[in-house]
Design an enzyme around this catalytic site. Structure first.
Site, PDB file in Angstrom:
ATOM      1  N   TRP A 181      64.537  15.077  56.060  1.00 54.55           N
ATOM      2  CA  TRP A 181      63.614  15.247  57.181  1.00 54.55           C
ATOM      3  C   TRP A 181      64.377  15.370  58.497  1.00 54.55           C
ATOM      4  O   TRP A 181      63.981  16.120  59.383  1.00 54.55           O
ATOM      5  CB  TRP A 181      62.667  14.048  57.248  1.00 54.55           C
ATOM      6  CG  TRP A 181      61.774  14.031  58.465  1.00 54.55           C
ATOM      7  CD1 TRP A 181      60.563  14.633  58.615  1.00 54.55           C
ATOM      8  CD2 TRP A 181      62.038  13.357  59.716  1.00 54.55           C
ATOM      9  NE1 TRP A 181      60.055  14.388  59.867  1.00 54.55           N
ATOM     10  CE2 TRP A 181      60.938  13.604  60.572  1.00 54.55           C
ATOM     11  CE3 TRP A 181      63.087  12.579  60.191  1.00 54.55           C
ATOM     12  CZ2 TRP A 181      60.869  13.100  61.865  1.00 54.55           C
ATOM     13  CZ3 TRP A 181      63.025  12.084  61.480  1.00 54.55           C
ATOM     14  CH2 TRP A 181      61.931  12.336  62.292  1.00 54.55           C
ATOM     15  N   HIS A 182      65.485  14.638  58.612  1.00 55.38           N
ATOM     16  CA  HIS A 182      66.236  14.663  59.865  1.00 55.38           C
ATOM     17  C   HIS A 182      66.843  16.042  60.104  1.00 55.38           C
ATOM     18  O   HIS A 182      66.596  16.661  61.137  1.00 55.38           O
ATOM     19  CB  HIS A 182      67.333  13.594  59.847  1.00 55.38           C
ATOM     20  CG  HIS A 182      66.809  12.206  59.987  1.00 55.38           C
ATOM     21  ND1 HIS A 182      66.388  11.463  58.901  1.00 55.38           N
ATOM     22  CD2 HIS A 182      66.632  11.414  61.078  1.00 55.38           C
ATOM     23  CE1 HIS A 182      65.976  10.268  59.338  1.00 55.38           C
ATOM     24  NE2 HIS A 182      66.111  10.219  60.646  1.00 55.38           N
ATOM     25  N   LEU A 183      67.656  16.505  59.166  1.00 60.53           N
ATOM     26  CA  LEU A 183      68.213  17.853  59.280  1.00 60.53           C
ATOM     27  C   LEU A 183      68.593  18.349  57.886  1.00 60.53           C
ATOM     28  O   LEU A 183      68.612  17.590  56.922  1.00 60.53           O
ATOM     29  CB  LEU A 183      69.435  17.879  60.211  1.00 60.53           C
ATOM     30  CG  LEU A 183      69.147  18.064  61.723  1.00 60.53           C
ATOM     31  CD1 LEU A 183      70.450  18.039  62.508  1.00 60.53           C
ATOM     32  CD2 LEU A 183      68.384  19.346  62.014  1.00 60.53           C
TER      33      LEU A 183
END
Length: 474
Positions: free
Chosen positions: A324-326
């Protein structure tokens, strides 16, 4: 527009005054919030206003259609349509180039050379946050846990409400929409709570996070030049940097919303006092952790079908949390490391909690182990490439101990001072069993004024010039 900028302070002061002048006119208050949110988001790049407007329109319409539809199959297809649009939009902006590069590399292995298929894509600020927020709205309506609003002004205000628009907390519709739909009145207690939390947020961000970041950036820029002690210190400092950066943002967001008569959920709850990594994630970025629990972990089966499937569900949830972050390999490893450790904890979780309470030393050993595991996983979070991360990890594990690198004694002394400061704040909250969200209510008026004065003084003395929040990139 950044919370820590003078532009935002002027912007919010104007909004605050106009907002409470319209106290008895709910529609006008919400219209002001709607327009203010457009200005706040458009200040960064007005073109992406169309994107957030499109996302809001999709889930506004789909929510009503799902609620009105009685055929379960059609309801499911409507939900799927919402998820495809939301995840498709998020996936395009956030993950297209990653998959395009992976496709090119795979094609090259088979002798096919498609050339450059990546695009020059700018990641819209806050897209991960407001996408998850609108998705949860549609899912909750589908589950019949929430009835849709038919007022688009109220709904868009919920989606784009500027205090939490670009970096959360991820607010559920069941919590925030009813607050938007009902009249709000000025509360002195909430005002005091909000001011104190905003002050702590500014201290965490400007005084602590930004100054720790100076040392961390210098060390991580050339990790192969430093010994294990220096890299371990940098890793610890980064853990506190990202904590103060993001918790500071959340404090300002929650406090700002409270000044406008809204109560957000807590997003950080002293995570570094956690005895397990599972507990840590229940205290760290709580709005995301509980979102992943309710919309990923539980739908996968949770802990209902034996330990093997529970372990799979825990790992997948943490892995997706990292993704989800990257979209880089580093964030996948970050999610995987946390997922594996959480599964290991569940597998060996046989210690009697009463014994832990009686044997305080053992409890603090567990706190330190949890902190160490999380800190090491953040090396993959911090470094841009897998190569850089492996350099840091290998040099730390070489145990090349010695004096830490101190190129500027005055700067290092200042960093140690702010490091101690944030720990004093958290220890006091922990010892007093106080929630930062409610601490301000116990302050007399003169203490509120003193709190603001001390915050202004500290921010002036320790201002480093750093202007961005780490989580804006997600």
């Amino acid at each position: 527009m950044l919370f820590t900028s003078s532009t935002f302070l002027v912007f919010f002061l104007l909004v605050f005054i106009l907002y409470w002048l319209l106290q008895k006119k709910l529609v006008w208050q919400n219209l002001l919030l709607y327009i203010s949110s457009l200005v706040f988001y458009g200040w960064w790049d007005w073109r992406f206003l169309f994107l957030i407007f499109f996302s809001a329109c999709v889930d506004y319409v789909v929510g009503i259609l799902i609620a009105d539809e009685q055929n379960e199959r059609k309801r499911k297809w409507l939900l799927i349509a919402s998820l495809v649009v939301n995840l498709g939009t998020l996936g395009f902006f956030k993950y297209y180039n990653f998959f395009a590069e992976s496709f090119v590399e795979l094609a090259n292995l088979f002798g096919y050379h498609p050339g450059n298929v990546t695009l020059n894509i700018i990641l819209p600020v806050g897209i991960s946050f407001y996408t998850f927020q609108t998705m949860s709205y549609s899912i909750d309506i589908y589950r019949r846990k929430f009835k849709p609003t038919r007022n688009f002004l109220n709904f868009f205000t919920y989606v784009a409400f500027f205090p939490q628009l670009v970096a959360g907390p991820i607010e559920r519709a069941a919590d925030l929409l009813p607050q938007i739909e009902r009249p709000r009145r000025f509360r002195t207690v909430w005002f005091k709570e909000g001011i104190v939390q905003i002050c702590v947020g500014f201290i965490r961000k400007i005084v602590v996070a930004d100054n720790l970041g100076i040392y961390v950036d210098n060390i991580y820029a050339n990790p192969d030049l430093h010994n294990s002690t220096t890299l371990m210190l940098a890793a610890v400092f980064f853990t506190f940097q990202i904590y103060c950066d993001f918790a500071g943002y959340s404090d300002i967001a929650i406090g700002t919303a409270k000044l406008l008569g809204f109560r957000f959920q807590r997003n950080f709850d002293l995570p570094f006092f956690s005895r397990t990594l599972s507990e840590h994630w229940r205290r760290w970025h709580m709005s995301l952790s509980y979102w992943m629990r309710d919309y990923v972990y539980i739908p996968l089966g949770g802990n209902r079908k034996g330990f093997a499937l529970q372990a799979r569900n825990l790992f997948l949830t943490m892995f997706l949390c990292g993704l989800w972050h990257l979209n880089t390999a580093n964030f996948m490893i970050f999610g995987a490391v946390n997922g594996i450790w959480v599964v290991v904890e569940k597998a060996v979780q046989t210690t009697d909690q009463q014994n832990i309470k009686r044997w305080k030393l053992y409890a603090w050993v567990r706190v330190m182990i949890t902190f160490a595991v999380f800190t090491l996983s953040l090396i993959f979070f911090r470094q841009a490439t897998l190569h850089d991360s492996t350099i840091v990890m290998s040099r730390i594990l070489n145990f090349d101990l010695g004096m830490p690198s101190i190129t500027n004694v005055n700067l290092f002394a200042k960093i140690i001072l702010v490091f101690v400061l944030v720990n004093v704040i958290d220890v006091l909250l922990y010892k007093k069993k106080l929630s930062l969200e409610h601490a301000g209510r116990y302050f007399p008026n003169y203490m509120i004024v003193l709190c603001v004065a001390v915050t202004v003084l500290l921010c002036s003395l320790f201002f480093s010039g750093t202007t961005n929040f780490i989580y804006f990139q997600f």
